[in-house]
Design an enzyme around this catalytic site. Structure first.
Site, PDB file in Angstrom:
ATOM      1  N   HIS A   1      43.153  61.190  21.139  1.00 58.14           N
ATOM      2  CA  HIS A   1      42.346  60.865  22.384  1.00 58.14           C
ATOM      3  C   HIS A   1      43.186  61.254  23.360  1.00 58.14           C
ATOM      4  O   HIS A   1      44.231  60.563  23.666  1.00 58.14           O
ATOM      5  CB  HIS A   1      42.028  59.243  22.219  1.00 58.14           C
ATOM      6  CG  HIS A   1      41.392  58.612  23.479  1.00 58.14           C
ATOM      7  ND1 HIS A   1      40.101  58.919  23.608  1.00 58.14           N
ATOM      8  CD2 HIS A   1      41.677  57.822  24.355  1.00 58.14           C
ATOM      9  CE1 HIS A   1      39.518  58.313  24.836  1.00 58.14           C
ATOM     10  NE2 HIS A   1      40.575  57.751  25.307  1.00 58.14           N
TER      11      HIS A   1
ATOM     12  N   HIS B   1      30.898  59.448  21.582  1.00 61.40           N
ATOM     13  CA  HIS B   1      31.113  61.078  21.329  1.00 61.40           C
ATOM     14  C   HIS B   1      29.658  61.523  21.196  1.00 61.40           C
ATOM     15  O   HIS B   1      29.402  62.497  20.259  1.00 61.40           O
ATOM     16  CB  HIS B   1      31.723  61.183  20.155  1.00 61.40           C
ATOM     17  CG  HIS B   1      33.384  61.299  20.110  1.00 61.40           C
ATOM     18  ND1 HIS B   1      34.028  60.135  20.454  1.00 61.40           N
ATOM     19  CD2 HIS B   1      34.176  62.170  20.044  1.00 61.40           C
ATOM     20  CE1 HIS B   1      35.309  60.365  20.596  1.00 61.40           C
ATOM     21  NE2 HIS B   1      35.346  61.650  20.306  1.00 61.40           N
TER      22      HIS B   1
ATOM     23  N   GLU C   1      35.209  55.264  21.583  1.00 62.00           N
ATOM     24  CA  GLU C   1      34.849  56.064  22.667  1.00 62.00           C
ATOM     25  C   GLU C   1      33.302  56.735  22.057  1.00 62.00           C
ATOM     26  O   GLU C   1      33.424  57.320  21.160  1.00 62.00           O
ATOM     27  CB  GLU C   1      35.892  57.124  23.149  1.00 62.00           C
ATOM     28  CG  GLU C   1      35.434  57.874  24.396  1.00 62.00           C
ATOM     29  CD  GLU C   1      36.409  58.946  24.594  1.00 62.00           C
ATOM     30  OE1 GLU C   1      36.713  59.625  23.846  1.00 62.00           O
ATOM     31  OE2 GLU C   1      36.502  59.312  25.850  1.00 62.00           O
TER      32      GLU C   1
ATOM     33  N   GLU D   1      43.115  60.985  26.585  1.00 64.40           N
ATOM     34  CA  GLU D   1      43.650  60.057  27.568  1.00 64.40           C
ATOM     35  C   GLU D   1      44.728  59.156  27.489  1.00 64.40           C
ATOM     36  O   GLU D   1      45.311  58.628  28.257  1.00 64.40           O
ATOM     37  CB  GLU D   1      42.305  59.321  28.020  1.00 64.40           C
ATOM     38  CG  GLU D   1      41.417  59.753  28.702  1.00 64.40           C
ATOM     39  CD  GLU D   1      40.223  60.732  27.964  1.00 64.40           C
ATOM     40  OE1 GLU D   1      40.520  60.891  26.717  1.00 64.40           O
ATOM     41  OE2 GLU D   1      39.122  60.946  28.106  1.00 64.40           O
TER      42      GLU D   1
ATOM     43  N   ASP E   1      37.823  59.386  17.365  1.00 70.62           N
ATOM     44  CA  ASP E   1      39.195  59.589  17.732  1.00 70.62           C
ATOM     45  C   ASP E   1      40.354  58.734  16.813  1.00 70.62           C
ATOM     46  O   ASP E   1      41.690  58.822  16.923  1.00 70.62           O
ATOM     47  CB  ASP E   1      39.445  59.346  19.181  1.00 70.62           C
ATOM     48  CG  ASP E   1      38.698  60.170  20.198  1.00 70.62           C
ATOM     49  OD1 ASP E   1      38.290  61.300  19.387  1.00 70.62           O
ATOM     50  OD2 ASP E   1      38.551  59.927  21.385  1.00 70.62           O
TER      51      ASP E   1
ATOM     52  N   GLU F   1      35.590  68.553  17.461  1.00 70.61           N
ATOM     53  CA  GLU F   1      35.493  67.079  16.771  1.00 70.61           C
ATOM     54  C   GLU F   1      34.417  67.538  15.713  1.00 70.61           C
ATOM     55  O   GLU F   1      34.407  66.749  14.711  1.00 70.61           O
ATOM     56  CB  GLU F   1      35.503  66.298  17.986  1.00 70.61           C
ATOM     57  CG  GLU F   1      36.558  66.002  18.704  1.00 70.61           C
ATOM     58  CD  GLU F   1      36.411  65.021  19.712  1.00 70.61           C
ATOM     59  OE1 GLU F   1      37.294  64.423  19.978  1.00 70.61           O
ATOM     60  OE2 GLU F   1      35.491  64.973  20.292  1.00 70.61           O
TER      61      GLU F   1
ATOM     62  N   HIS G   1      34.951  67.487  24.307  1.00 67.24           N
ATOM     63  CA  HIS G   1      34.662  66.425  23.888  1.00 67.24           C
ATOM     64  C   HIS G   1      33.175  65.966  23.301  1.00 67.24           C
ATOM     65  O   HIS G   1      32.138  66.446  23.871  1.00 67.24           O
ATOM     66  CB  HIS G   1      34.569  65.332  25.039  1.00 67.24           C
ATOM     67  CG  HIS G   1      34.362  63.852  24.914  1.00 67.24           C
ATOM     68  ND1 HIS G   1      35.149  62.864  23.968  1.00 67.24           N
ATOM     69  CD2 HIS G   1      33.263  63.198  24.907  1.00 67.24           C
ATOM     70  CE1 HIS G   1      34.803  61.794  23.741  1.00 67.24           C
ATOM     71  NE2 HIS G   1      33.404  61.795  24.157  1.00 67.24           N
TER      72      HIS G   1
END
Lengths: 269, 269, 269, 269, 269, 269
Positions: free
Chosen positions: B121, B37, B35, B123, B46, B183, B178
């Site tokens: 992650h 970032h 994904e 989701e 992730d 992170e 995010h």
């Protein structure tokens, strides 16, 4: 930022997009498994090897390596010992098919039109084919028809000349090369810390009747899990394999994906 | 041979089996995604972060880390920017559910009875839950009922004290973290070569209306892909996060999996 | 004939078709569940409330309410007590996804281009998103691309001002509002005959560790099934909620679906 | 609290559980559809009628009515006009099968052992059978074998004596009773505000060749959507139908579920 | 080479393609089952009969017969005795649906636009309809919309005049004709070696209550497996049936598929 | 009545049940395909040959032949020419898997414990394995664990001695035997009327690169559809093949299924 990485997921998205948006950069997707490989090798051989081949090929053809699939289809007795070993951790066919189908469609959404599945686990083969067929069908429904997908297993690029060097006493077929000279030599060359050749069990090549039985007769498989002895493996043989397979795959991709592929990674620098 | 590895797939199967067969060793399964970032971080954040948390926790509790799932569920606009970004490469819910279900059942077949899904992650969360529910159902049909599965996302272990240090100007919620301070700080600490903080785009925190729209309004997401600015990230904050989350997860597993878990890896040496 | 009904299924098809064929009338689809809501409320709270919100909003924006989905996804321990309670009757994720996907595609076949899923059960959220994603994908394959779908949970429209009135002693988050002040106040206002506040069990707010366990520890959930005490609920608070949520949803739909939506039902008379 | 309600979802869970835990209380699950029923009737006829039959039967046998399924299988041309009408909103077979399977298994989890599917939409029939077969298979895998499920469509209980009264000029078969005398009479008796008999279109009974064609020839169906004229419908005929079908279903359940079923609701008061 | 064969799979592909590529040749797909048919008939009756009808019709209309589906949906108690008999070997609905969907799409890929499913097993009916609906949906996604598919069960073409001859003592409905006069007469005429009328069990016609029960009450079905006595069957009645059904199906296909269909096979010689 | 038939579906159910109920009679299930086999052979070769082998083996071991599956998995370019040929009519993997799974479970329900899948189409192989794995899993959930299933492709029983006779000029591998000497010789011996050797196209053996491409390069396949020339086929070679394969399969079944299997069909007379 890893502008020089061959690993797509090590790039930030703008750099990734800059490379792939015109569809000319091959995306190499390693597909592995978690599977026992005898007493002398770890269970991620089928992930490490296709990922490394994909990386080397990507360097040569200016491609990018997608994250590997770390679990694959069930180990078959005649090519992987069987799915009854502890440690072997496998997917149903439907899970493999739908996951790879999804990922192919996503790479196509980004603009990629040249994909290559680099298989490291024989048993994945037919389910990879099915995933590709379904992905192409759905992509066509969505209006994308010009995509091309190459599928290969790295060992299929070992030629007769290399076989003669690798197996001076005769070659018995890829089917029983599970945990044998092929994989062990490559691991010795690439990941020697993960190999413990002294723990390898010497045994005659596995031989099976011309049919399968389910549930499998576990005693058909040598109890150590390999199907042929890896004792003749060596890092030098690993070099031979790295060379012949990398060259072969590079040639295949150049042939299929055309001149633009030859653009080296350097151009992105 | 990596007898000392915390990674299950780096072991040969006899050593793996020696450890897990009585069901007391926790298996930690990292679940990530590919994904975007933002402009300053790679797309495997992730995967890298939950795998590293899993590794640290495994060291503490004598557990083993399974191969990570490298693809996850579709990025949601309010927690990951949305699934329309190039590079973000996602699975349908059904693929995630069936793949994880299969893997859980395989680890149970090996004898494992203490599993932990380490999610990286957001989701993935509900599809992980569904996978577990279906796996437990089928395991029960097969006669295995005593298994216990812990699910966690590492950021949920950041406590108020840590938040005060990490976000001295106020915390706006995990949902917009995010590619933000959380992170980025962890990546700066663990994988600094993969971070390019100077490429990060500064922007006010994303703010969304209290509903979703499909197809998403792409302009709701900051065009760089992050949902809050990572400019205040630092390796030092990464240390704080590593500490609080690792301690928290270790505590959770000790609480759930009991005294036997405390056995350090050393005992296997 | 119910020419004045806001419920699509209470119309004869010619009248329905007269309204929807140009695609401007929003279709509101309530998605609920059958789930325990403590000792003082019935198990159809999550159907009744979104259906009533959908009806009120439909009146304001000239929309139509589709038949509610009466079963939803499995109750999660931290937001609904857990799926182990007798009475809670839930769908697998796949069933929810495919059913809603089908219904969205059918409404699109009729000519509708403005849909709104009005969710009344938190656990449905991600499966609703997946259903929409799959429906839009298939609609696109069939040549329908201009459709827009709003998804919302009514409680997300409660603003800070309302929260201050509803929870004068402090708000602990929507997650533990299962069977608490929010839902009970709305039910007291709308369906007082179905509420028996004297049977409500007073208990401190549920508090959970930052991870989940499967099978769930049933004793983490207050044995009555609610996650916070509904004792402070009142019909007056129900009015506040009805007002703020209805206004919020109406505003969202007007914003997303445009001026034409403002046409009141009166125009159909 | 609706302690007297026949609707399971109108009870709080402790009361529900008190009633069902020994498995003797029949659970009646209405299965309907959203389907055009001509110019004179709403599109929820197939939900309203089986729900009301279920309610009346539940009163007689001390049963409980589960929330109705509000969407059903695709309308077939020869029994519902065809799935091409605007307003008709249908599920794929797989969605119906998996949703009902889930719900049956959940009711079994609560302790119920006597279920009855009360069908209101002919086209659901075979998919209901499949759902039951799969649910019983999975329940058996989970160790539950003593469950019994009755399936019925209310109109199958109309006997020859009633037919003679309802159709003095001759009966042409249930297949073309879509929107005709049967359903209209029941609606006139139960929901007169939802019927507008003056809008009904008079036409000769639909007649079809002995085969089906896909895509359907839309002109085989009378353009109004009914398959026979409802002009002879009346509330009085509705009484006849209510009586004969309710009695018939009560008799069937008493026969199948035994003496304990006869316990009236009163015993719970 | 069987240039004269009506069986598509008996042709070499160039001849097959020559015939079908313009889409005018009807493809008839027999769908059967393996199902007990009493003590006097084999279990492939539902394959043999539709295949022979398809062959005769193909001769008349210049069509081709596809390979029959040899397994079908589960036997239903009221039309086939029930799926609990030994020998009856059935598919889940999902298997039937997806297999037939695939085959329809493949024939469309070859260029065929006129298909006819010739059903020999009542229970297949609704799953055949679903398969066709899904196939047409996917074909439409792939850009093929002009296809037409006829579905029929041969017995639906028996007219009143034939019924009067076949059942001089009164006709009780096709539902209980399982293993009775209809099928037995046809088998006596076509496959007399597979019929042993002296082994047939005479019994009164089966009669069932107006509902179904699952698991089925096995004693509702006559223990021999037939639902009505075949004692009045004869080869002469078989001739009547062959004639009326073949003529009816030919007429239906000529009506639906137009003049070009009338071209006899002779033209291909 | 065909009391002597080796075909299970040609028996009446009481006779079938008499034979199979103790689980000792092997059930042989032929799995074929509808696939082009060049200009000289029909498209049902892969059904006819395994069915005939199954019949011969059943005679020897006292087994029964189940109805063949008449459609199989998609033709692969390197073993069947590719799925783009007109006439080739194939299933998705999921359809094959679920259909065979269902049939295996049904035969187990009848009491059978010794099954053999006789494959006639290479591409089916892995999907057959998956079907068996899933069937055994579900049978185990239902309490049936003692079942044994043999899977074989008849050509795998051709030994070196036979190969020397069949291919005096050298053997190039089974992979390109599609429509070549193997299949053509068997068809010439068994179904000469379906072979037209003069129409066969002579061409050098197909040769493929060590990878696959999707969509396939159609020009990789010889345009006639065979992968090697059948010109050297003969009925005499068919006799050699019938003999060696039948003996091999009989031996395998006797080995796997034990002494009881040797009971000849005669015992049932």
């Amino acid at each position: 930022m890893s502008f020089e990485s061959e690993f797509a997921a090590e790039l930030a998205w703008p750099e990734y997009y800059r490379r792939v948006k015109n569809g000319d950069v091959p995306i190499l997707i390693p597909f592995g498994s978690m599977e026992q490989h005898g007493h002398h090798m770890p269970m991620n051989v089928d992930v490490l090897l296709p990922t490394e081949f994909a990386r080397r090929v990507a360097q040569e053809v200016g491609g990018l390596v997608a994250p590997p699939f770390t679990y694959g289809y069930k180990s078959h007795q005649k090519s992987g010992g069987g799915n009854f070993f502890p440690g072997t951790t496998s997917l149903d066919g439907a899970s493999l098919i739908s996951s790879l189908k999804d990922v192919i469609k996503e790479f196509a959404r980004h603009g990629n039109r040249k994909l290559c599945i680099v298989n490291g686990h024989f048993e994945n083969s037919w389910f990879i084919s099915e995933a590709i067929d379904l992905a192409l069908r759905e992509l066509k429904w969505g209006g994308i028809t010009e995509i091309k997908i190459v599928v290969l297993s790295y060992w299929d690029f070992v030629d007769q000349e290399a076989i003669a060097k690798l197996y001076p006493n005769g070659f018995l077929g890829w089917d029983i090369e599970h945990g044998g000279v092929l994989e062990t030599s490559l691991m010795l060359r690439l990941y020697p810390d993960l190999v413990s050749l002294q723990d390898a069990v010497e045994h005659p090549p596995a031989s099976f009747p011309p049919y399968d039985v389910y549930p499998p007769h576990e005693d058909w498989t040598p109890s150590c899990g390999t199907l042929s002895s890896p004792k003749e493996a060596s890092a030098e043989k690993g070099d031979i394999l790295l060379d012949v397979c990398t060259r072969g795959i590079v040639g295949a991709l150049e042939h299929e994906f055309g001149a633009k592929v030859r653009t080296k990674l350097a151009q992105f620098a």
